[in-house]
Design a protein around this motif. Structure first.
Motif, PDB file in Angstrom:
ATOM      1  N   SER A 139      28.122  40.043  -1.344  1.00 40.02           N
ATOM      2  CA  SER A 139      28.740  40.567  -2.579  1.00 40.02           C
ATOM      3  C   SER A 139      27.863  40.218  -3.774  1.00 40.02           C
ATOM      4  O   SER A 139      27.775  40.976  -4.735  1.00 40.02           O
ATOM      5  N   HIS A 233      34.392  33.722  -2.088  1.00 44.74           N
ATOM      6  CA  HIS A 233      33.277  34.007  -1.196  1.00 44.74           C
ATOM      7  C   HIS A 233      33.785  33.981   0.250  1.00 44.74           C
ATOM      8  O   HIS A 233      34.615  33.144   0.605  1.00 44.74           O
ATOM      9  N   GLY A 234      33.327  34.928   1.059  1.00 46.93           N
ATOM     10  CA  GLY A 234      33.585  34.835   2.506  1.00 46.93           C
ATOM     11  C   GLY A 234      34.906  35.407   2.987  1.00 46.93           C
ATOM     12  O   GLY A 234      35.362  35.065   4.079  1.00 46.93           O
ATOM     13  N   CYS A 237      34.396  37.454   6.278  1.00 48.08           N
ATOM     14  CA  CYS A 237      34.164  36.560   7.426  1.00 48.08           C
ATOM     15  C   CYS A 237      35.485  35.923   7.845  1.00 48.08           C
ATOM     16  O   CYS A 237      35.800  35.848   9.044  1.00 48.08           O
ATOM     17  N   ARG A 278      31.336  30.932  -7.055  1.00 49.23           N
ATOM     18  CA  ARG A 278      32.625  31.490  -6.628  1.00 49.23           C
ATOM     19  C   ARG A 278      33.444  30.467  -5.841  1.00 49.23           C
ATOM     20  O   ARG A 278      32.887  29.650  -5.112  1.00 49.23           O
TER      21      ARG A 278
HETATM   22  N1  PLP Z   1      26.346  35.034   4.188  1.00 52.89           N
HETATM   23  C1  PLP Z   1      26.639  35.220   5.440  1.00 52.89           C
HETATM   24  C2  PLP Z   1      25.943  34.427   6.478  1.00 52.89           C
HETATM   25  C3  PLP Z   1      27.610  36.162   5.770  1.00 52.89           C
HETATM   26  O1  PLP Z   1      27.916  36.379   7.052  1.00 52.89           O
HETATM   27  C4  PLP Z   1      28.269  36.886   4.741  1.00 52.89           C
HETATM   28  C5  PLP Z   1      29.294  37.872   4.986  1.00 52.89           C
HETATM   29  O2  PLP Z   1      29.687  38.227   6.030  1.00 52.89           O
HETATM   30  C6  PLP Z   1      27.926  36.666   3.457  1.00 52.89           C
HETATM   31  C7  PLP Z   1      26.961  35.726   3.211  1.00 52.89           C
HETATM   32  C8  PLP Z   1      28.517  37.439   2.354  1.00 52.89           C
HETATM   33  O3  PLP Z   1      29.750  36.979   1.976  1.00 52.89           O
HETATM   34  P1  PLP Z   1      30.268  37.512   0.591  1.00 52.89           P
HETATM   35  O4  PLP Z   1      30.200  38.995   0.655  1.00 52.89           O
HETATM   36  O5  PLP Z   1      31.648  37.011   0.482  1.00 52.89           O
HETATM   37  O6  PLP Z   1      29.364  36.972  -0.442  1.00 52.89           O
END
Ligand code: PLP
Length: 282
Positions: A139, A233-234, A237, A278
Protein backbone atom coordinates in the motif's frame (compact mmCIF):
# COMPACT_ATOMS: atom_id res chain seq x y z
CA UNK A 1 44.79 -20.94 20.45
CA UNK A 2 44.07 -22.49 23.90
CA UNK A 3 45.69 -25.79 24.97
CA UNK A 4 43.85 -28.79 23.57
CA UNK A 5 42.45 -26.88 20.61
CA UNK A 6 43.53 -27.87 17.16
CA UNK A 7 43.88 -25.37 14.37
CA UNK A 8 40.68 -26.85 12.88
CA UNK A 9 38.41 -27.34 15.91
CA UNK A 10 35.17 -27.99 14.05
CA UNK A 11 34.25 -29.73 10.86
CA UNK A 12 31.11 -28.04 9.64
CA UNK A 13 28.59 -30.50 8.28
CA UNK A 14 26.50 -28.82 5.65
CA UNK A 15 24.22 -31.72 4.75
CA UNK A 16 21.60 -33.12 7.07
CA UNK A 17 21.33 -36.87 7.21
CA UNK A 18 18.47 -38.88 8.67
CA UNK A 19 19.58 -41.20 11.50
CA UNK A 20 18.27 -44.56 10.32
CA UNK A 21 18.09 -45.96 13.88
CA UNK A 22 15.62 -43.32 15.05
CA UNK A 23 11.90 -44.09 14.89
CA UNK A 24 9.91 -40.97 14.09
CA UNK A 25 6.80 -40.41 16.22
CA UNK A 26 3.45 -40.09 14.49
CA UNK A 27 2.33 -36.49 14.05
CA UNK A 28 -0.30 -35.32 16.54
CA UNK A 29 -0.39 -31.59 15.86
CA UNK A 30 -1.63 -30.02 12.59
CA UNK A 31 0.19 -27.23 10.75
CA UNK A 32 -0.65 -24.39 8.41
CA UNK A 33 1.87 -23.75 5.65
CA UNK A 34 2.67 -20.10 4.92
CA UNK A 35 4.32 -19.06 1.66
CA UNK A 36 4.95 -15.33 1.83
CA UNK A 37 7.45 -12.50 1.96
CA UNK A 38 9.42 -11.58 5.05
CA UNK A 39 8.42 -8.15 6.32
CA UNK A 40 10.96 -7.55 9.12
CA UNK A 41 8.59 -5.11 10.83
CA UNK A 42 6.19 -7.97 11.59
CA UNK A 43 3.18 -6.04 10.28
CA UNK A 44 2.66 -8.16 7.16
CA UNK A 45 4.04 -11.29 5.53
CA UNK A 46 5.41 -14.35 7.33
CA UNK A 47 5.87 -12.93 10.82
CA UNK A 48 2.36 -11.47 10.92
CA UNK A 49 0.82 -14.64 9.43
CA UNK A 50 2.59 -16.85 11.97
CA UNK A 51 0.97 -14.87 14.80
CA UNK A 52 -2.46 -15.57 13.30
CA UNK A 53 -1.76 -19.29 12.98
CA UNK A 54 -0.53 -19.42 16.56
CA UNK A 55 -3.74 -17.81 17.83
CA UNK A 56 -5.73 -20.65 16.27
CA UNK A 57 -3.68 -23.21 18.21
CA UNK A 58 -2.08 -24.48 14.99
CA UNK A 59 1.60 -24.74 14.15
CA UNK A 60 2.98 -22.36 11.51
CA UNK A 61 5.52 -23.59 8.99
CA UNK A 62 6.64 -20.97 6.50
CA UNK A 63 8.78 -20.43 3.44
CA UNK A 64 10.03 -16.93 2.59
CA UNK A 65 9.63 -16.10 -1.09
CA UNK A 66 11.42 -12.78 -0.70
CA UNK A 67 13.06 -10.48 1.78
CA UNK A 68 11.69 -6.97 1.94
CA UNK A 69 13.32 -3.81 3.22
CA UNK A 70 10.49 -2.41 5.23
CA UNK A 71 9.30 -0.67 8.39
CA UNK A 72 5.97 0.65 9.60
CA UNK A 73 6.20 3.68 7.29
CA UNK A 74 6.46 1.66 4.07
CA UNK A 75 8.32 -0.82 1.90
CA UNK A 76 11.51 0.34 0.15
CA UNK A 77 12.57 -2.77 -1.78
CA UNK A 78 11.95 -6.46 -2.42
CA UNK A 79 14.54 -9.22 -2.95
CA UNK A 80 13.25 -12.57 -4.27
CA UNK A 81 14.66 -15.87 -3.01
CA UNK A 82 15.87 -18.43 -5.58
CA UNK A 83 12.86 -20.47 -6.82
CA UNK A 84 14.82 -23.75 -6.53
CA UNK A 85 15.41 -23.14 -2.82
CA UNK A 86 11.76 -22.28 -2.20
CA UNK A 87 10.67 -25.44 -4.06
CA UNK A 88 13.08 -27.64 -2.12
CA UNK A 89 12.01 -26.20 1.22
CA UNK A 90 8.32 -26.62 0.35
CA UNK A 91 8.92 -30.26 -0.55
CA UNK A 92 10.55 -30.84 2.85
CA UNK A 93 7.70 -29.22 4.77
CA UNK A 94 4.83 -31.00 3.02
CA UNK A 95 6.65 -34.30 3.46
CA UNK A 96 7.34 -33.81 7.17
CA UNK A 97 4.37 -31.90 8.62
CA UNK A 98 0.63 -32.55 8.76
CA UNK A 99 -0.30 -29.54 6.61
CA UNK A 100 -4.04 -28.84 6.91
CA UNK A 101 -4.15 -25.60 4.90
CA UNK A 102 -1.87 -23.34 2.90
CA UNK A 103 -1.75 -19.57 2.65
CA UNK A 104 0.18 -18.06 -0.27
CA UNK A 105 0.94 -14.35 -0.10
CA UNK A 106 3.52 -12.34 -2.02
CA UNK A 107 5.39 -14.38 -4.60
CA UNK A 108 7.77 -11.77 -5.96
CA UNK A 109 8.34 -13.14 -9.47
CA UNK A 110 6.68 -15.27 -12.13
CA UNK A 111 9.42 -17.90 -11.71
CA UNK A 112 8.55 -18.17 -8.01
CA UNK A 113 4.84 -18.44 -8.83
CA UNK A 114 5.61 -21.33 -11.15
CA UNK A 115 7.92 -23.07 -8.68
CA UNK A 116 5.40 -22.73 -5.84
CA UNK A 117 2.51 -24.02 -7.98
CA UNK A 118 4.58 -26.99 -9.06
CA UNK A 119 5.71 -27.81 -5.52
CA UNK A 120 2.20 -27.59 -4.05
CA UNK A 121 0.14 -29.28 -6.77
CA UNK A 122 0.24 -32.76 -5.23
CA UNK A 123 -0.85 -31.60 -1.75
CA UNK A 124 -3.60 -29.44 -3.17
CA UNK A 125 -4.81 -32.33 -5.35
CA UNK A 126 -4.96 -34.40 -2.16
CA UNK A 127 -7.56 -31.93 -0.83
CA UNK A 128 -5.58 -29.45 1.29
CA UNK A 129 -7.30 -26.03 1.04
CA UNK A 130 -5.17 -23.16 -0.27
CA UNK A 131 -5.85 -19.45 0.13
CA UNK A 132 -4.01 -17.19 -2.32
CA UNK A 133 -3.63 -13.47 -1.72
CA UNK A 134 -2.44 -12.16 -5.12
CA UNK A 135 -0.16 -9.47 -3.71
CA UNK A 136 1.21 -7.08 -6.33
CA UNK A 137 2.38 -4.01 -4.40
CA UNK A 138 2.62 -2.62 -0.89
CA UNK A 139 0.00 0.00 0.00
CA UNK A 140 2.94 2.31 0.71
CA UNK A 141 5.99 1.80 -1.42
CA UNK A 142 7.57 -0.87 -3.52
CA UNK A 143 6.13 -3.24 -6.08
CA UNK A 144 6.02 -6.71 -4.55
CA UNK A 145 5.74 -8.54 -7.87
CA UNK A 146 8.22 -8.21 -10.75
CA UNK A 147 6.55 -9.18 -14.01
CA UNK A 148 3.02 -9.16 -15.32
CA UNK A 149 0.05 -10.05 -13.08
CA UNK A 150 -0.78 -12.87 -15.54
CA UNK A 151 2.34 -14.69 -14.32
CA UNK A 152 0.47 -15.45 -11.09
CA UNK A 153 -1.89 -17.72 -13.11
CA UNK A 154 -0.41 -21.12 -12.09
CA UNK A 155 -0.96 -20.40 -8.40
CA UNK A 156 -4.38 -18.78 -8.85
CA UNK A 157 -5.57 -21.88 -10.72
CA UNK A 158 -4.76 -24.09 -7.69
CA UNK A 159 -6.60 -21.97 -5.15
CA UNK A 160 -9.58 -22.87 -3.00
CA UNK A 161 -10.12 -19.12 -2.75
CA UNK A 162 -8.21 -16.04 -3.90
CA UNK A 163 -8.50 -12.70 -2.10
CA UNK A 164 -7.77 -9.80 -4.52
CA UNK A 165 -8.37 -6.16 -3.55
CA UNK A 166 -9.69 -3.60 -6.06
CA UNK A 167 -6.28 -2.85 -7.60
CA UNK A 168 -5.44 -6.54 -7.91
CA UNK A 169 -8.84 -7.29 -9.49
CA UNK A 170 -8.18 -4.55 -12.06
CA UNK A 171 -4.60 -5.65 -12.74
CA UNK A 172 -5.53 -9.32 -13.10
CA UNK A 173 -8.56 -8.74 -15.37
CA UNK A 174 -7.44 -5.61 -17.24
CA UNK A 175 -10.75 -3.89 -16.37
CA UNK A 176 -11.44 -0.85 -14.20
CA UNK A 177 -12.97 -1.95 -10.90
CA UNK A 178 -14.52 0.79 -8.79
CA UNK A 179 -18.04 -0.46 -7.86
CA UNK A 180 -19.56 -3.56 -6.26
CA UNK A 181 -21.02 -4.57 -9.66
CA UNK A 182 -17.59 -4.28 -11.30
CA UNK A 183 -16.11 -6.32 -8.44
CA UNK A 184 -18.66 -9.09 -9.05
CA UNK A 185 -17.95 -9.11 -12.80
CA UNK A 186 -14.17 -9.20 -12.26
CA UNK A 187 -14.48 -11.94 -9.63
CA UNK A 188 -16.50 -14.07 -12.08
CA UNK A 189 -13.81 -13.59 -14.74
CA UNK A 190 -11.10 -14.68 -12.31
CA UNK A 191 -13.09 -17.68 -11.05
CA UNK A 192 -13.23 -18.92 -14.65
CA UNK A 193 -9.40 -19.17 -14.55
CA UNK A 194 -9.49 -22.02 -12.05
CA UNK A 195 -9.83 -20.97 -8.40
CA UNK A 196 -12.82 -22.57 -6.65
CA UNK A 197 -13.85 -19.17 -5.25
CA UNK A 198 -12.93 -15.49 -5.37
CA UNK A 199 -13.28 -13.15 -2.40
CA UNK A 200 -13.11 -9.67 -3.93
CA UNK A 201 -12.22 -7.19 -1.17
CA UNK A 202 -13.89 -3.80 -1.33
CA UNK A 203 -11.97 -2.07 1.46
CA UNK A 204 -10.88 0.67 -0.97
CA UNK A 205 -14.41 1.39 -2.31
CA UNK A 206 -15.80 4.87 -1.65
CA UNK A 207 -18.18 4.76 1.32
CA UNK A 208 -18.85 1.63 3.36
CA UNK A 209 -16.85 -1.37 2.13
CA UNK A 210 -18.55 -4.36 0.49
CA UNK A 211 -16.73 -7.61 -0.21
CA UNK A 212 -18.06 -9.98 -2.88
CA UNK A 213 -17.65 -13.75 -2.69
CA UNK A 214 -18.11 -15.67 -5.93
CA UNK A 215 -18.14 -19.45 -5.48
CA UNK A 216 -19.86 -22.47 -7.04
CA UNK A 217 -23.16 -21.40 -5.44
CA UNK A 218 -23.13 -17.90 -7.00
CA UNK A 219 -22.25 -14.42 -5.78
CA UNK A 220 -22.68 -13.24 -2.21
CA UNK A 221 -22.37 -9.59 -1.12
CA UNK A 222 -20.77 -9.14 2.28
CA UNK A 223 -21.32 -5.56 3.43
CA UNK A 224 -19.16 -4.19 6.24
CA UNK A 225 -18.89 -0.98 8.26
CA UNK A 226 -15.73 1.06 7.97
CA UNK A 227 -13.60 1.43 11.10
CA UNK A 228 -12.51 5.07 11.51
CA UNK A 229 -8.81 5.87 11.63
CA UNK A 230 -5.76 5.05 9.54
CA UNK A 231 -5.79 1.67 7.76
CA UNK A 232 -3.38 -0.64 9.58
CA UNK A 233 -0.53 -2.31 7.74
CA UNK A 234 -1.05 -5.95 6.76
CA UNK A 235 -4.84 -6.22 6.63
CA UNK A 236 -4.75 -8.39 3.47
CA UNK A 237 -2.20 -10.76 5.00
CA UNK A 238 -4.21 -10.94 8.24
CA UNK A 239 -7.43 -11.85 6.42
CA UNK A 240 -5.94 -14.52 4.16
CA UNK A 241 -3.96 -16.18 6.97
CA UNK A 242 -7.02 -16.23 9.24
CA UNK A 243 -9.14 -17.68 6.44
CA UNK A 244 -6.57 -20.44 5.85
CA UNK A 245 -6.62 -21.35 9.56
CA UNK A 246 -10.42 -21.56 9.63
CA UNK A 247 -10.37 -23.84 6.58
CA UNK A 248 -7.62 -25.90 8.26
CA UNK A 249 -9.96 -26.38 11.22
CA UNK A 250 -12.73 -27.62 8.92
CA UNK A 251 -15.05 -24.62 8.50
CA UNK A 252 -17.00 -24.50 5.20
CA UNK A 253 -15.83 -21.67 2.91
CA UNK A 254 -18.73 -19.24 3.36
CA UNK A 255 -18.66 -19.65 7.14
CA UNK A 256 -14.86 -19.22 7.19
CA UNK A 257 -15.07 -16.04 5.09
CA UNK A 258 -17.75 -14.46 7.28
CA UNK A 259 -15.85 -15.28 10.48
CA UNK A 260 -12.49 -14.12 9.07
CA UNK A 261 -14.02 -10.79 7.98
CA UNK A 262 -15.54 -10.19 11.43
CA UNK A 263 -12.26 -11.10 13.10
CA UNK A 264 -10.30 -8.74 10.83
CA UNK A 265 -12.68 -5.92 11.71
CA UNK A 266 -12.05 -6.53 15.43
CA UNK A 267 -8.30 -6.55 14.80
CA UNK A 268 -8.53 -3.26 12.83
CA UNK A 269 -10.54 -1.72 15.70
CA UNK A 270 -7.83 -2.93 18.13
CA UNK A 271 -4.91 -1.69 15.96
CA UNK A 272 -1.85 -0.52 17.85
CA UNK A 273 1.04 1.81 17.13
CA UNK A 274 4.18 -0.28 17.46
CA UNK A 275 6.30 1.79 15.05
CA UNK A 276 6.27 5.42 13.99
CA UNK A 277 4.29 4.81 10.78
CA UNK A 278 1.07 2.95 10.20
CA UNK A 279 -0.54 1.03 13.07
CA UNK A 280 -0.46 -2.78 13.02
CA UNK A 281 -3.43 -5.10 13.52
CA UNK A 282 -4.31 -5.78 17.17
N1 PLP B 1 5.16 -6.91 2.78
C1 PLP B 1 4.87 -8.17 2.63
C2 PLP B 1 5.92 -9.19 2.84
C3 PLP B 1 3.57 -8.51 2.26
O1 PLP B 1 3.26 -9.80 2.08
C4 PLP B 1 2.59 -7.50 2.09
C5 PLP B 1 1.22 -7.77 1.72
O2 PLP B 1 0.75 -8.81 1.49
C6 PLP B 1 2.94 -6.21 2.25
C7 PLP B 1 4.24 -5.95 2.61
C8 PLP B 1 1.99 -5.11 2.01
O3 PLP B 1 1.15 -4.89 3.06
P1 PLP B 1 0.37 -3.53 3.02
O4 PLP B 1 -0.32 -3.47 1.71
O5 PLP B 1 -0.57 -3.59 4.15
O6 PLP B 1 1.38 -2.46 3.15
Amino acid sequence: MRPGQSSQPYKLTTTWRRKEAYTFPSVTHPSVLLVAGLDPSGGAGLLADARVVDRHGLHAVGVATALTEQDSTGCASMHPVAPELVAKQLARLVEDFEVRAIKVGMLGTGALAQAVAHALRRVVDAGVPIVVDPVLRASRGASLFEGTPQELAPVLALATVITPNLDELAALTGHDVATADEMRAAARLLKARGPRAVLAKGGHLDGDPVDVLVDDDGALSLPGARVEGPTPHGTGCGLSADLACRLALGAPLREAVTAAKAHLRDRIAAARAVGRGRPFLG
